[in-house]
Design a protein around this motif. Structure first.
Motif: not given
Ligand code: DC
Length: 227
Positions: A42, A102, A111, A182
Motif C-alpha cells: 500500500r 492489487s 514484489r 481483489r
Molecule cells: O492485506 P491488504 O489488503 O492490506 O493488502 C493489500 C494488497 O497487497 C492486496 O491487494 C494484495 C497485496 N499483497 C500482496 O500481493 N502480497 C502480500 N504479501 C501482501 C499484500
C-alpha cells in the motif's frame, strides 16, 4: 529456564479475512514483531499515486520503488510505515489506495524489492507476518503457516462494519465488489498468486471471532514449541 525458540509465523489469505487483526493480537501475545506486508504494498501504491505514476507504467513504478526510503517501526496502533521520514500509515487504507494496490502488487520488480525487505526483517524469528505469499515465497521455511479465509460475504460484512461512520464509509455492495475483484486479481496474477502453501493449516473463520482465531494459531505455535 529453557529459552523458547522464537518462531516465524506466516499468515496468508484473502482480503478481509481478519489477518492483520489476528496477526497483531498473536504478535502481542507472544512478544513478537508484527509485519503487515500488505501495508508495504500500500505504501508503494500511495507513493506512486502521489507522484502521479500509473500501474500501467510498471517500469516507472519499479524505478520509484527502487529509490524509495521505506522504514517500518512498531507504533501504538501496530506497524507504522515511514517514507523519507514521513509517517504515511494514516493514508494507506483509503479507497483510492485500495483500488490501485492489487495491480501495483502484481508488478514483479515491486514484489522482488519488498520480499527482500520482508526476509531481512524476519531474520532471527520472533515475527508474525501477514500477507498473500508469506508461506509460499517470503518464508517458505516458516515454523507455522496458516491460510486464513472466510466467505466473501462475511469478509465484506466485516469491512462494512469497520468503515461505518468513518470518512471511508461505502455501500455494502461496493465493498463486496471490491473484495471479489481483489480476490480475482490476487489469485490470478502471474507472480506469487494467492494460494495456500502445501503445508499451511487452513482456517475458515467465517463463524469465529478474531480472538478465537488468534487462539487457534497460538495453539499451533505452542505445538511447534513443544515438539
Ligand atoms: O492485506 P491488504 O489488503 O492490506 O493488502 C493489500 C494488497 O497487497 C492486496 O491487494 C494484495 C497485496 N499483497 C500482496 O500481493 N502480497 C502480500 N504479501 C501482501 C499484500
Amino acid at each position: 529456564m529453557v529459552q523458547m525458540h522464537r518462531l516465524s509465523v506466516a499468515i496468508d489469505g484473502p482480503a478481509g479475512a481478519g489477518k492483520s487483526s489476528v496477526a497483531r493480537m498473536l504478535a502481542a501475545q507472544l512478544g513478537y514483531i508484527y509485519l503487515d506486508t500488505g501495508a508495504m504494498y500500500r505504501a508503494i501504491t500511495y507513493e506512486a499515486l502521489r507522484k502521479g505514476l500509473s500501474e500501467k507504467d510498471p517500469k516507472a513504478v519499479s524505478e520509484m520503488a527502487e529509490h524509495m526510503n521505506m522504514k517500518v517501526a512498531e507504533g501504538a496502533q501496530g506497524m507504522e510505515i515511514f517514507l523519507d521520514g514521513n509517517n504515511v500509515t494514516p493514508f494507506l487504507r483509503t479507497e483510492e489506495v485500495s483500488r490501485h494496490v492489487s495491480p501495483v502488487s502484481a508488478i514483479p520488480r515491486v514484489r522482488e524489492i519488498l520480499v527482500a525487505v520482508q526476509r531481512k526483517l524476519s531474520e532471527g524469528g520472533g515475527v508474525v507476518l501477514d500477507g498473500r505469499d508469506i508461506g509460499t515465497v517470503v518464508l517458505p521455511g516458516a515454523d507455522v503457516k496458516v491460510f486464513l479465509t472466510a466467505s466473501a460475504e462475511e469478509r465484506a460484512k466485516r469491512r462494512f462494519r469497520e468503515l461505518k461512520g468513518t470518512p471511508e464509509e461505502r455501500p455494502f455492495s461496493s465493498i463486496c465488489d471490491n473484495i471479489r475483484r481483489r480476490d480475482a486479481i490476487d489469485a490470478g496474477r502471474a507472480v506469487s498468486p494467492l494460494r495456500a502453501a502445501a503445508d499451511a493449516v487452513l482456517i475458515d473463520n467465517s463463524s469465529m471471532t478474531l480472538e478465537e482465531t488468534a487462539e487457534a494459531i497460538a495453539v499451533l505455535c505452542r505445538r511447534v514449541q513443544e515438539a
